[in-house]
Design a protein around this motif. Structure first.
Motif, PDB file in Angstrom:
ATOM      1  N   SER A 127      13.492  -7.378  12.675  1.00  0.00           N
ATOM      2  CA  SER A 127      13.461  -7.955  14.016  1.00  0.00           C
ATOM      3  C   SER A 127      12.959  -6.965  15.057  1.00  0.00           C
ATOM      4  O   SER A 127      12.605  -7.362  16.168  1.00  0.00           O
ATOM      5  CB  SER A 127      14.851  -8.467  14.417  1.00  0.00           C
ATOM      6  N   SER A 128      12.931  -5.689  14.714  1.00  0.00           N
ATOM      7  CA  SER A 128      12.371  -4.660  15.598  1.00  0.00           C
ATOM      8  C   SER A 128      11.096  -4.123  14.963  1.00  0.00           C
ATOM      9  O   SER A 128      11.137  -3.472  13.920  1.00  0.00           O
ATOM     10  CB  SER A 128      13.369  -3.513  15.799  1.00  0.00           C
ATOM     11  N   LYS A 129       9.963  -4.403  15.597  1.00  0.00           N
ATOM     12  CA  LYS A 129       8.696  -3.934  15.037  1.00  0.00           C
ATOM     13  C   LYS A 129       8.667  -2.412  14.944  1.00  0.00           C
ATOM     14  O   LYS A 129       8.210  -1.839  13.947  1.00  0.00           O
ATOM     15  CB  LYS A 129       7.536  -4.457  15.882  1.00  0.00           C
ATOM     16  N   ARG A 130       9.135  -1.740  15.986  1.00  0.00           N
ATOM     17  CA  ARG A 130       9.093  -0.277  16.007  1.00  0.00           C
ATOM     18  C   ARG A 130      10.002   0.306  14.935  1.00  0.00           C
ATOM     19  O   ARG A 130       9.622   1.256  14.227  1.00  0.00           O
ATOM     20  CB  ARG A 130       9.500   0.233  17.385  1.00  0.00           C
ATOM     21  N   ALA A 131      11.210  -0.233  14.815  1.00  0.00           N
ATOM     22  CA  ALA A 131      12.141   0.281  13.810  1.00  0.00           C
ATOM     23  C   ALA A 131      11.607   0.057  12.405  1.00  0.00           C
ATOM     24  O   ALA A 131      11.767   0.912  11.523  1.00  0.00           O
ATOM     25  CB  ALA A 131      13.507  -0.382  13.977  1.00  0.00           C
ATOM     26  N   LYS A 157       2.755  -5.272  22.716  1.00  0.00           N
ATOM     27  CA  LYS A 157       3.245  -6.580  22.270  1.00  0.00           C
ATOM     28  C   LYS A 157       4.763  -6.597  22.351  1.00  0.00           C
ATOM     29  O   LYS A 157       5.408  -5.536  22.490  1.00  0.00           O
ATOM     30  CB  LYS A 157       2.796  -6.843  20.832  1.00  0.00           C
ATOM     31  N   PRO A 158       5.362  -7.788  22.256  1.00  0.00           N
ATOM     32  CA  PRO A 158       6.821  -7.848  22.228  1.00  0.00           C
ATOM     33  C   PRO A 158       7.369  -7.066  21.045  1.00  0.00           C
ATOM     34  O   PRO A 158       6.831  -7.142  19.928  1.00  0.00           O
ATOM     35  CB  PRO A 158       7.109  -9.349  22.092  1.00  0.00           C
ATOM     36  N   GLY A 159       8.422  -6.325  21.281  1.00  0.00           N
ATOM     37  CA  GLY A 159       9.006  -5.545  20.199  1.00  0.00           C
ATOM     38  C   GLY A 159       9.697  -6.383  19.159  1.00  0.00           C
ATOM     39  O   GLY A 159      10.009  -5.893  18.067  1.00  0.00           O
ATOM     40  N   ASP A 160       9.937  -7.642  19.488  1.00  0.00           N
ATOM     41  CA  ASP A 160      10.652  -8.521  18.557  1.00  0.00           C
ATOM     42  C   ASP A 160       9.958  -9.880  18.466  1.00  0.00           C
ATOM     43  O   ASP A 160      10.585 -10.875  18.140  1.00  0.00           O
ATOM     44  CB  ASP A 160      12.094  -8.717  19.022  1.00  0.00           C
ATOM     45  N   GLU A 284       3.652  -5.338  10.272  1.00  0.00           N
ATOM     46  CA  GLU A 284       5.014  -5.862  10.402  1.00  0.00           C
ATOM     47  C   GLU A 284       5.417  -6.570   9.126  1.00  0.00           C
ATOM     48  O   GLU A 284       4.588  -6.879   8.263  1.00  0.00           O
ATOM     49  CB  GLU A 284       5.157  -6.804  11.600  1.00  0.00           C
ATOM     50  N   VAL A 285       6.726  -6.824   9.016  1.00  0.00           N
ATOM     51  CA  VAL A 285       7.288  -7.527   7.865  1.00  0.00           C
ATOM     52  C   VAL A 285       8.062  -8.725   8.382  1.00  0.00           C
ATOM     53  O   VAL A 285       8.867  -8.610   9.316  1.00  0.00           O
ATOM     54  CB  VAL A 285       8.224  -6.608   7.048  1.00  0.00           C
ATOM     55  N   ASN A 286       7.822  -9.893   7.783  1.00  0.00           N
ATOM     56  CA  ASN A 286       8.514 -11.123   8.172  1.00  0.00           C
ATOM     57  C   ASN A 286       9.483 -11.518   7.059  1.00  0.00           C
ATOM     58  O   ASN A 286       9.059 -11.901   5.965  1.00  0.00           O
ATOM     59  CB  ASN A 286       7.494 -12.248   8.395  1.00  0.00           C
ATOM     60  N   PRO A 287      10.793 -11.454   7.315  1.00  0.00           N
ATOM     61  CA  PRO A 287      11.793 -11.704   6.271  1.00  0.00           C
ATOM     62  C   PRO A 287      12.164 -13.186   6.149  1.00  0.00           C
ATOM     63  O   PRO A 287      13.340 -13.553   6.133  1.00  0.00           O
ATOM     64  CB  PRO A 287      12.983 -10.875   6.767  1.00  0.00           C
ATOM     65  N   ARG A 288      11.156 -14.053   6.043  1.00  0.00           N
ATOM     66  CA  ARG A 288      11.366 -15.505   6.127  1.00  0.00           C
ATOM     67  C   ARG A 288      10.091 -16.220   5.699  1.00  0.00           C
ATOM     68  O   ARG A 288       9.084 -15.578   5.388  1.00  0.00           O
ATOM     69  CB  ARG A 288      11.688 -15.886   7.576  1.00  0.00           C
ATOM     70  N   LEU A 289      10.149 -17.561   5.723  1.00  0.00           N
ATOM     71  CA  LEU A 289       8.938 -18.335   5.530  1.00  0.00           C
ATOM     72  C   LEU A 289       7.943 -18.020   6.640  1.00  0.00           C
ATOM     73  O   LEU A 289       8.328 -17.831   7.792  1.00  0.00           O
ATOM     74  CB  LEU A 289       9.233 -19.838   5.561  1.00  0.00           C
ATOM     75  N   THR A 290       6.679 -17.975   6.294  1.00  0.00           N
ATOM     76  CA  THR A 290       5.616 -17.787   7.270  1.00  0.00           C
ATOM     77  C   THR A 290       4.637 -18.952   7.148  1.00  0.00           C
ATOM     78  O   THR A 290       4.746 -19.788   6.242  1.00  0.00           O
ATOM     79  CB  THR A 290       4.865 -16.465   7.025  1.00  0.00           C
ATOM     80  N   CYS A 291       3.655 -18.979   8.029  1.00  0.00           N
ATOM     81  CA  CYS A 291       2.658 -20.055   7.975  1.00  0.00           C
ATOM     82  C   CYS A 291       1.890 -20.059   6.657  1.00  0.00           C
ATOM     83  O   CYS A 291       1.345 -21.088   6.253  1.00  0.00           O
ATOM     84  CB  CYS A 291       1.684 -19.922   9.144  1.00  0.00           C
ATOM     85  N   ALA A 292       1.835 -18.928   5.983  1.00  0.00           N
ATOM     86  CA  ALA A 292       1.137 -18.864   4.702  1.00  0.00           C
ATOM     87  C   ALA A 292       1.858 -19.650   3.606  1.00  0.00           C
ATOM     88  O   ALA A 292       1.279 -19.888   2.543  1.00  0.00           O
ATOM     89  CB  ALA A 292       0.961 -17.410   4.277  1.00  0.00           C
ATOM     90  N   PHE A 293       3.095 -20.059   3.852  1.00  0.00           N
ATOM     91  CA  PHE A 293       3.809 -20.881   2.871  1.00  0.00           C
ATOM     92  C   PHE A 293       3.198 -22.276   2.785  1.00  0.00           C
ATOM     93  O   PHE A 293       3.255 -22.928   1.734  1.00  0.00           O
ATOM     94  CB  PHE A 293       5.284 -20.982   3.267  1.00  0.00           C
ATOM     95  N   VAL A 294       2.605 -22.731   3.885  1.00  0.00           N
ATOM     96  CA  VAL A 294       2.073 -24.099   3.948  1.00  0.00           C
ATOM     97  C   VAL A 294       0.884 -24.220   2.992  1.00  0.00           C
ATOM     98  O   VAL A 294      -0.136 -23.560   3.162  1.00  0.00           O
ATOM     99  CB  VAL A 294       1.655 -24.459   5.384  1.00  0.00           C
TER     100      VAL A 294
END
Length: 318
Positions: A127-131, A157-160, A284-294
């Motif tokens: 949830s934190s891009k920088r972290a 960009k937004p950090g979250d 970044e890392v997305n820990p969930r479904l993304t648009c690529a799931f479609v």
């Protein structure tokens, strides 16, 4: 034994009005469209035998299975609605942006044993891009942080945030720094990073216990306006074959990210740039479904939703 599953796409399920203030009306519409596409893809796969599902339907109807719709009651908050429905179902599958800690709050509202997806620690980090970048860089992965000394352009960009929402490229660091300070002055989460030139890609993964299977290498279509604002024009799934010359190093990148964030579970995505000299640079890392799931299950010829559910039925290694 048939299990009951509650599918909750946060925006269409009633959370649209609670999207953080840094996302404007147009941005909310884009996020909602993406959320609805992911919801439709998931529900299409769950329509077979073995799973009895219900789905949150707050601001958008549920075509095809109206009897499965669950709507918030008057006065419900998104968290309150989710808690009530989670208690009435065996499993809960949530799709939501990480913005302002939304995905983490939703995960914390559900008992871990019912939750489909990455654990709370992984969600908190991602949830934190920088972290996330600092965590990965410390473990030897290439990130934009390695480009700071020789950067010629910068991005704020937004950090979250999610996707390219409110993301802008600057040709001078001073302008980027001013943009960063203005955002923080109005209370927005923001981060500044060196801009990495290269081909924008994403990886779709199936993760469990620090291991990852690379499902697909996708091409991200990112447009940049004259004033430096980024626009997400969608993703081309499975754009590079897994026998492409770049695939072996991308497989290693996926596995290294999974080892670095062992709480990733089920579907996850990595956004990266393929740099001409450095190869994959993780953004970044997305820990969930993304648009690529479609559309990905059809493209691969495998039932990803069923496989993800089955993965969560297996005991977690000690």
């Amino acid at each position: 034994m048939t299990q009951t599953l509650f599918v909750y796409e946060y925006l269409s399920g009633g959370g649209l009005d609670a999207v953080p203030g840094h996302v404007d009306a147009a941005g909310r519409g884009e996020l909602l469209d993406a959320g609805l596409a992911m919801r439709a893809a998931l529900l299409d796969e769950l329509a077979g035998p073995g799973v009895r599902y219900a789905c949150g339907a707050g601001v958008a109807p549920l075509p095809g299975a109206p009897g499965a719709a669950r709507r918030p009651r008057p006065g419900d908050t998104p968290l309150g609605f989710l808690r009530r429905e989670a208690a009435a179902h065996d499993r809960v599958w949530v799709t939501a942006p990480e913005s302002a800690g939304l995905l983490l709050q939703l995960a914390e509202a559900v008992e871990p044993a019912r939750w489909i997806g990455s654990d709370r620690a992984a969600i908190r980090l991602c949830s934190s891009k920088r972290a996330t970048l600092a965590h990965l860089a410390a473990r030897g992965l290439a990130t934009p942080l390695a480009f700071d000394a020789g950067a010629r352009q910068w991005v704020v960009k937004p950090g979250d945030g999610a996707g390219t929402q409110d993301t802008r490229r600057h040709a001078q660091r001073a302008a980027a720094q001013a943009d960063l300070q203005q955002r923080r002055a109005r209370g927005a989460s923001a981060t500044l990073e060196p801009w990495v030139d290269g081909e924008p890609l994403s990886l779709s993964l199936l993760c469990r216990d620090g291991a990852a299977e690379l499902l697909s290498i996708n091409r991200q279509r990112i447009a940049i306006s004259e004033d430096g604002r980024l626009r997400d024009d969608g993703v081309l799934i499975n754009a590079l074959a897994l026998d492409d010359a770049r695939a072996p190093v991308l497989v290693r990148t996926a596995q290294a990210v999974a080892r670095a964030i062992p709480g990733l579970r089920g579907f996850a995505g990595i956004d990266l740039v393929w740099h001409a000299q450095r190869g994959p640079v993780v953004i970044e890392v997305n820990p969930r479904l993304t648009c690529a799931f479609v559309g990905l299950s059809a493209a691969l010829g495998r039932p990803l939703a069923a496989q993800i559910l089955a993965l969560h039925e297996e005991p977690v290694d000690a």
